[in-house]
Design a protein around this motif. Sequence first.
Motif, PDB file in Angstrom:
ATOM      1  N   THR A 110       0.839  -1.204   0.000  1.00 12.55           N
ATOM      2  CA  THR A 110       0.000   0.000   0.000  1.00 12.55           C
ATOM      3  C   THR A 110       0.872   1.252   0.000  1.00 12.55           C
ATOM      4  N   TYR A 111       0.464   2.226  -0.798  1.00 14.40           N
ATOM      5  CA  TYR A 111       1.169   3.509  -0.861  1.00 14.40           C
ATOM      6  C   TYR A 111       0.179   4.632  -0.608  1.00 14.40           C
ATOM      7  N   ARG A 112       0.552   5.576   0.257  1.00  9.61           N
ATOM      8  CA  ARG A 112      -0.301   6.722   0.542  1.00  9.61           C
ATOM      9  C   ARG A 112       0.198   7.931  -0.240  1.00  9.61           C
ATOM     10  N   VAL A 113      -0.694   8.527  -1.021  1.00 10.24           N
ATOM     11  CA  VAL A 113      -0.336   9.640  -1.892  1.00 10.24           C
ATOM     12  C   VAL A 113       0.083  10.846  -1.055  1.00 10.24           C
ATOM     13  N   LYS A 114       1.234  11.441  -1.440  1.00  6.90           N
ATOM     14  CA  LYS A 114       1.744  12.634  -0.763  1.00  6.90           C
ATOM     15  C   LYS A 114       1.563  13.859  -1.659  1.00  6.90           C
ATOM     16  N   LYS A 115       1.719  15.015  -1.079  1.00  6.22           N
ATOM     17  CA  LYS A 115       1.595  16.263  -1.828  1.00  6.22           C
ATOM     18  C   LYS A 115       2.638  16.285  -2.952  1.00  6.22           C
ATOM     19  N   GLY A 116       2.190  16.629  -4.141  1.00  8.85           N
ATOM     20  CA  GLY A 116       3.088  16.700  -5.290  1.00  8.85           C
ATOM     21  C   GLY A 116       3.216  15.409  -6.063  1.00  8.85           C
ATOM     22  N   ASP A 117       2.636  14.321  -5.559  1.00  6.39           N
ATOM     23  CA  ASP A 117       2.720  13.025  -6.253  1.00  6.39           C
ATOM     24  C   ASP A 117       1.941  13.039  -7.566  1.00  6.39           C
ATOM     25  N   MET A 118       2.486  12.363  -8.540  1.00  2.00           N
ATOM     26  CA  MET A 118       1.791  12.082  -9.788  1.00  2.00           C
ATOM     27  C   MET A 118       1.933  10.587 -10.048  1.00  2.00           C
ATOM     28  N   ILE A 119       0.984  10.040 -10.793  1.00  4.68           N
ATOM     29  CA  ILE A 119       0.998   8.598 -11.029  1.00  4.68           C
ATOM     30  C   ILE A 119       2.304   8.162 -11.683  1.00  4.68           C
ATOM     31  N   VAL A 136      -5.204  -1.307 -11.523  1.00  2.00           N
ATOM     32  CA  VAL A 136      -5.373  -2.009 -10.254  1.00  2.00           C
ATOM     33  C   VAL A 136      -6.232  -1.202  -9.287  1.00  2.00           C
ATOM     34  N   ASN A 137      -6.141   0.132  -9.358  1.00  2.00           N
ATOM     35  CA  ASN A 137      -6.891   0.988  -8.437  1.00  2.00           C
ATOM     36  C   ASN A 137      -8.159   1.567  -9.054  1.00  2.00           C
ATOM     37  N   ASN A 138      -8.501   1.085 -10.257  1.00  2.00           N
ATOM     38  CA  ASN A 138      -9.740   1.499 -10.945  1.00  2.00           C
ATOM     39  C   ASN A 138      -9.864   3.031 -10.997  1.00  2.00           C
ATOM     40  N   ILE A 139      -8.772   3.675 -11.392  1.00  2.00           N
ATOM     41  CA  ILE A 139      -8.741   5.135 -11.475  1.00  2.00           C
ATOM     42  C   ILE A 139      -9.396   5.591 -12.775  1.00  2.00           C
ATOM     43  N   LYS A 140     -10.394   6.450 -12.669  1.00  2.00           N
ATOM     44  CA  LYS A 140     -11.118   6.947 -13.843  1.00  2.00           C
ATOM     45  C   LYS A 140     -10.518   8.246 -14.369  1.00  2.00           C
ATOM     46  N   GLN A 141      -9.956   9.037 -13.466  1.00  2.00           N
ATOM     47  CA  GLN A 141      -9.318  10.297 -13.851  1.00  2.00           C
ATOM     48  C   GLN A 141      -8.000  10.433 -13.095  1.00  2.00           C
ATOM     49  N   SER A 142      -6.894  10.267 -13.798  1.00  2.00           N
ATOM     50  CA  SER A 142      -5.598  10.279 -13.129  1.00  2.00           C
ATOM     51  C   SER A 142      -5.261  11.641 -12.531  1.00  2.00           C
ATOM     52  N   ARG A 143      -5.868  12.701 -13.057  1.00  2.00           N
ATOM     53  CA  ARG A 143      -5.594  14.042 -12.537  1.00  2.00           C
ATOM     54  C   ARG A 143      -6.268  14.293 -11.188  1.00  2.00           C
ATOM     55  N   LEU A 144      -7.153  13.405 -10.807  1.00  2.00           N
ATOM     56  CA  LEU A 144      -7.953  13.642  -9.608  1.00  2.00           C
ATOM     57  C   LEU A 144      -7.501  12.824  -8.395  1.00  2.00           C
ATOM     58  N   ILE A 145      -6.307  12.194  -8.452  1.00  2.00           N
ATOM     59  CA  ILE A 145      -5.840  11.487  -7.251  1.00  2.00           C
ATOM     60  C   ILE A 145      -5.568  12.526  -6.161  1.00  2.00           C
ATOM     61  N   GLN A 146      -5.854  12.164  -4.912  1.00  2.00           N
ATOM     62  CA  GLN A 146      -5.817  13.126  -3.815  1.00  2.00           C
ATOM     63  C   GLN A 146      -4.767  12.765  -2.775  1.00  2.00           C
ATOM     64  N   VAL A 147      -4.227  13.797  -2.130  1.00  2.00           N
ATOM     65  CA  VAL A 147      -3.279  13.594  -1.040  1.00  2.00           C
ATOM     66  C   VAL A 147      -3.960  12.793   0.073  1.00  2.00           C
ATOM     67  N   ASN A 343     -18.305  14.721 -18.640  1.00  2.00           N
ATOM     68  CA  ASN A 343     -17.753  16.073 -18.524  1.00  2.00           C
ATOM     69  C   ASN A 343     -16.581  16.238 -19.495  1.00  2.00           C
ATOM     70  N   PRO A 344     -16.696  17.100 -20.482  1.00  2.00           N
ATOM     71  CA  PRO A 344     -15.607  17.268 -21.468  1.00  2.00           C
ATOM     72  C   PRO A 344     -14.295  17.738 -20.844  1.00  2.00           C
ATOM     73  N   LEU A 345     -14.384  18.468 -19.739  1.00  2.00           N
ATOM     74  CA  LEU A 345     -13.169  19.013 -19.132  1.00  2.00           C
ATOM     75  C   LEU A 345     -12.243  17.920 -18.608  1.00  2.00           C
ATOM     76  N   THR A 346     -12.791  16.755 -18.345  1.00  2.82           N
ATOM     77  CA  THR A 346     -11.946  15.648 -17.879  1.00  2.82           C
ATOM     78  C   THR A 346     -11.246  14.927 -19.023  1.00  2.82           C
ATOM     79  N   LEU A 347     -11.577  15.304 -20.244  1.00  3.29           N
ATOM     80  CA  LEU A 347     -11.029  14.618 -21.415  1.00  3.29           C
ATOM     81  C   LEU A 347     -10.160  15.527 -22.290  1.00  3.29           C
TER      82      LEU A 347
END
Length: 349
Positions: A110-119, A136-147, A343-347
Amino acid sequence: MNNKNDFHEKKEFINTFLHCIIKPFKMVMSTKTFKILIISACSFCFGIISAGVGVYISKTQVLKTGMGGYETTSAASFESYNQMQMPEQILTEEELASPVSNSPVLTYETYRVKKGDMIGYIADKYDITQDTIISVNNIKQSRLIQVGQYLKIPSMPGILYTVKKDGETPQSIAKKYDINAEKCAFVNSLTPESSLIAGTSLFVPDAELDWATRQEINGDLFHKPLHARYWLSSPYGWRDSPFDAGKRTFHGGIDMAIGQGTPIYAALDGKVTATGFNSVYGNYVIITHHSGYKSLYGHMSRITCKKGNFVYTNTKIGEVGSTGMSTGPHLHFTVYKNGKTVNPLTLLN
């Protein structure tokens, strides 16, 4: 007088006695044999003391450095000793050639997302791919991962695959992704010919997401249909109706306000499947893309493409206007995925 005589007699007696003892002792000490004995005794004592000090120092040094092992002067002597201690394990040519014999076991951490992290940074840290973390984490929008968000990190690159229909096997799935079937089966504790039930999830080692899915998740699938600067006058989602005061309506796209006559371009390569006019969108164009996507462009002042045309992201399809239900010049842009708006902004990249 008697006392004095007694004292002198005793003194002479003691002197005589000491002389009798010391003289032989001096004679012995003056001999070569005695000197040898003294030197030997001193050497023995020094040896005992030196040995004790040496043991103490060696123990202390071992504790400090942790050194040890079989000392050799050449590789050959080490090989000889090693063979005596650890018999060689002999593998057949088939075992050496088999990818299964070298396949690692699939584990997760397990990894906990830190500030400034990107996939991408996280993937590089664990020597896996971005596709692996996304899948593996079923991420729909990579820009929306949270600290603070927790991510599952597998021990090898690959993606999760959900069996589409009964009867699929690790071998048939491996063929889709052009990977090794035996490795795929081994990682999932199956045989290459194991028959699977629809809905079963497998980890497919070394597999990657298709291009469209990756672009969609990373928000890079569609290009902006306006190549000039614009103002986002209305976002996607619920809003106060600009036409019916006090009424909330769902806005299925985004409004991009810009000057009349600004060129409009296809947001993604595809085929023009509809053009026309209606009371809501005015002059509009619909383009059908791959992977279940469609895009709609509304309120045009002029349409510059025809139904059946194949268009690209550098193809002009119309110009900005204010036709239909509009409060001023802008482009209404909608994206559909399998018939539903997203939402077009996510694409948009």
